[in-house]
Enzyme design. Structure first.
Site: not given
Ligand code: SF4
Length: 355
Positions: A97, A113, A319, A110, A115, A106, A275, A93-94, A312
């Protein structure tokens, strides 16, 4: 990987057997669990007070029937990973990185989450061929200075697999920084063995571990030992937290969380506005509430305790910081500014005109 979820609680009936939910909720929770993965590690289960109906740890991990209510603004890929994925597992995206999503499972799942539609037990990760293609992409893009291992949670991988991955990334000359985003050091601290720590260290590269934790009670004694093992081995740690209604959306809890990080030598990095993930409205705050909390931290808690409050932008636009603004246009003198101190008093700042 965590062995077949060993002692983790991964079903509503396991949660009921552990007395973390009442039996009458089982029907509702089974409907949620059929859609979104459930796992609570022993460390997190032990941190829950079953007598507290508003327990902030339970709120993060125990399913809630409201998760089945999807609002129009919520989306399965709320931060637009897919749009920026040139090869499977890579999000670019950037410019300098990439995210490398090595695994889709995981240690804990959560309830907020972002995702959540993509992760869960049995969702696998990158195959050997897909990982090779992802590394080829990184190798072919010399602007990539930093690789962020994400997922899922990369620290559920074995030390052997992490060591291999870190070695392959380290062999790419333009990759200078490997950053690991994880909940494991607090959620499953027993996984932070000397072997795993050694696997994360890269010759001539910097490895950072960014801990995701949202409430000071997550940073218990065992977790602190795990953090020290990483940091004492020369791996700096940063934090990221999600601002969550009923978990950390009051100044005392948020301040205590940031202080706890700093006491553990973990620099607070990001406070994420939650999000727009499906079925998470009951856990989101609004931005003005987040800004008020950031104002409450400023000046009253050490500068070390100040995270950057970020959002985001939905759709994959990246972000951005959304903390309170202390500057406004001044009166009278051209180009002068008015600046607000942490007590809310305004002061003129007579700056020189822009050249
Ligand atoms: S650990 Fe991260 S990826 Fe896994 S469920 Fe929590 S927020 Fe999602």
């Amino acid at each position: 990987m965590i062995p077949a979820h060993g002692k983790s609680l991964c079903t509503p009936s396991a949660l009921a057997a552990a007395r973390l939910v009442q039996a009458e909720r089982l029907g509702d929770l089974s409907r949620v669990a059929a859609r979104y993965a459930v796992a609570i590690t022993p460390a997190m289960a032990e941190s829950i007070d079953p007598a507290d109906p508003h327990d902030p740890i339970a709120r993060q991990f125990i399913p809630d029937i409201r998760e089945l209510e999807q609002r129009p603004e919520e989306a399965s890929d709320p931060i637009g990973d897919e749009r920026w994925s040139p090869v499977k597992g890579v999000v670019h995206r950037y410019p300098d990185r990439v995210l490398l999503k090595v695994v889709n499972a995981c240690a804990v799942y959560c309830r907020f989450c972002f995702r959540r539609e993509m992760i869960g037990p049995g969702r696998g990760g990158l195959s050997a061929r897909e990982l090779a293609a992802a590394l080829d992409y990184i190798r072919a893009h010399p602007d990539i200075w930093e690789v962020i291992l994400s997922g899922g949670d990369p620290l559920i991988l074995s030390a052997r697999r992490l060591k291999d991955l870190v070695a392959r990334l380290s062999a790419i000359p333009h990759v200078k920084v490997i950053r690991v985003h994880t909940r494991v050091p607090a959620a499953a601290p027993e996984r932070i063995t000397s072997g795993l720590v050694a696997a994360l260290r890269a010759k001539d590269k910097a490895t950072y571990v960014v801990l995701h934790a949202n409430h000071p009670r997550e940073l218990n004694a065992k977790a602190r030992t795990a953090f020290a093992r990483l940091i004492d081995a020369g791996i700096p740690m940063l934090s990221q937290s999600v601002l969550l209604r009923g978990v950390n959306d009051d100044a005392a809890t948020l301040g205590a969380l940031m202080r706890a990080f700093v006491e553990c030598r973990i620099k607070p990095y990001y406070l994420h506005h939650a999000d727009l993930a499906p079925g998470t409205a009951h856990l989101r705050t609004n931005v003005a509430e987040g800004q008020t909390l950031m104002r409450a931290l400023r000046g009253r808690y050490s500068g070390l305790c100040q995270p950057t409050y970020v959002l985001d932008i939905p759709g994959g636009h990246g972000k951005v910081p959304i903390g309170p603004d202390y500057l406004s246009a001044g009166r009278g003198i051209k180009d002068s500014l008015s600046v607000e101190d942490f007590n809310g008093r305004r002061h003129a700042y007579p700056q020189r005109p822009a050249s």
